[in-house]
Design an enzyme around this catalytic site. Structure first.
Site, PDB file in Angstrom:
ATOM      1  N   LYS A  75       0.847  -1.184   0.000  1.00 53.53           N
ATOM      2  CA  LYS A  75       0.000   0.000   0.000  1.00 53.53           C
ATOM      3  C   LYS A  75       0.885   1.237   0.000  1.00 53.53           C
ATOM      4  CE  LYS A  75      -0.509   0.239   5.048  1.00 53.53           C
ATOM      5  NZ  LYS A  75      -1.472   0.263   6.165  1.00 53.53           N
TER       6      LYS A  75
ATOM      7  N   ILE B 125       6.001   3.189   0.171  1.00 54.03           N
ATOM      8  CA  ILE B 125       5.277   1.954  -0.094  1.00 54.03           C
ATOM      9  C   ILE B 125       5.685   0.940   0.965  1.00 54.03           C
ATOM     10  CG2 ILE B 125       7.032   1.148  -1.731  1.00 54.03           C
ATOM     11  CD1 ILE B 125       4.778  -0.254  -3.267  1.00 54.03           C
ATOM     12  N   CYS B 126       4.700   0.264   1.518  1.00 56.84           N
ATOM     13  CA  CYS B 126       4.975  -0.690   2.591  1.00 56.84           C
ATOM     14  C   CYS B 126       3.975  -1.831   2.494  1.00 56.84           C
ATOM     15  CB  CYS B 126       4.894  -0.007   3.954  1.00 56.84           C
ATOM     16  SG  CYS B 126       3.251   0.635   4.349  1.00 56.84           S
ATOM     17  N   LYS B 127       4.156  -2.822   3.347  1.00 53.87           N
ATOM     18  CA  LYS B 127       3.233  -3.950   3.392  1.00 53.87           C
ATOM     19  C   LYS B 127       1.886  -3.506   3.951  1.00 53.87           C
ATOM     20  CE  LYS B 127       6.783  -7.519   3.996  1.00 53.87           C
ATOM     21  NZ  LYS B 127       7.265  -8.620   4.876  1.00 53.87           N
TER      22      LYS B 127
END
Length: 262
Positions: free
Chosen positions: A106, A117-119
């Site tokens: 996300k 942007i990361c998990k």
């Protein structure tokens, strides 16, 4: 016709160099501003989605698709960049997403306007910019209607060994499941083990006939050439292996699906 083309475009009462009349004030150029306005910092935007394409044209091409920058609202041309996930604004030099984040990821925008942007399951994320280094708390991930993680789909299965129920989602033509309770392998349905057992029995029958014909045809020669016994042993091993595999598939426990789960 030639005299008309040489006639001046401005009236005689105006200066030919400046285009001003005698009574007008002299032209003064507008002074250049000393400092440009700084783009305001935005609060963290969690799960930022890409903006829709604008029907307006970009400065380079009247038909090229453009989007609005999420920081300064300037138009960004995405011509030739459709394969990218983000594009960089030429005004504020910040990134704006044009595609949804990859699966399991996300977008999060830091208050310094840096796009991260990361998990999906991440609860904290740190900004990598040296002058920011802000740690953003995303909070716990609560599954809901807008959650990007789809709910598990599959079937509840009753284990053929321990009779306990578990969820199984990987349904293929070769469906073998390991029970999470007893850790034993069983087949989901009877079709696959029956098919494998039949194939192994047919191979075993073929190897039995081949072995019998080989032994009958080389019985006398084997007494003289001892190497023929090695071929006998090889085919006998094939018969035993296929027979064991056929019995294995025939005796495999069957786990029956109970009902669909979604």
């Amino acid at each position: 016709m030639a005299d008309g083309e040489r006639s001046p475009l401005l009236l005689d009462g105006r200066d030919g160099m400046t285009g001003l009349s005698l009574g007008d004030e002299p032209y003064r150029p507008i002074s250049k501003p000393q400092n440009f306005a700084v783009f305001p910092s935005a609060p963290p935007m969690l799960g930022e989605a890409p903006p829709p394409y604008s029907p307006l044209g970009s400065p380079e091409s009247s038909s090229a698709p453009v989007i609005s920058c999420r920081v300064c609202q300037s138009l960004i041309s995405v011509e030739g960049k459709i394969h990218q996930h983000v594009v960089k604004c030429g005004v504020c030099n910040e990134a704006t997403p044009i595609k949804n984040a990859p699966a399991g990821k996300k977008y999060v925008r830091c208050p310094c306007n840096c796009l991260l942007i990361c998990k999906v399951t991440s609860q904290r994320i740190a900004c990598p910019r040296p002058y920011c280094k802000r740690v953003i708390n995303l909070g716990p991930v609560n599954p809901g209607a807008g959650s990007p993680n789809p709910q598990p789909t599959g079937a509840r299965v009753s284990c053929g060994h321990c009779a306990k129920t578990f969820l199984w989602t990987e349904f293929t033509d070769r469906t073998l499941a390991r029970c999470p309770h007893c850790r034993k392998v069983s087949s989901i349905g009877q079709r696959y083990p029956r098919k494998r057992s039949l194939i192994c029995f047919l191979l075993c029958l073929i190897f039995v006939i081949t072995t019998a014909g080989l032994i009958a045809g080389t019985w006398l020669k084997a007494q003289k050439y001892k190497g023929i016994y090695a071929s006998w042993v090889f085919f006998i091993v094939l018969v035993l292996v296929t027979l064991v595999r056929a019995l294995h598939w025939a005796c495999m426990k069957i786990s029956e699906p109970l009902h669909n789960y979604s």
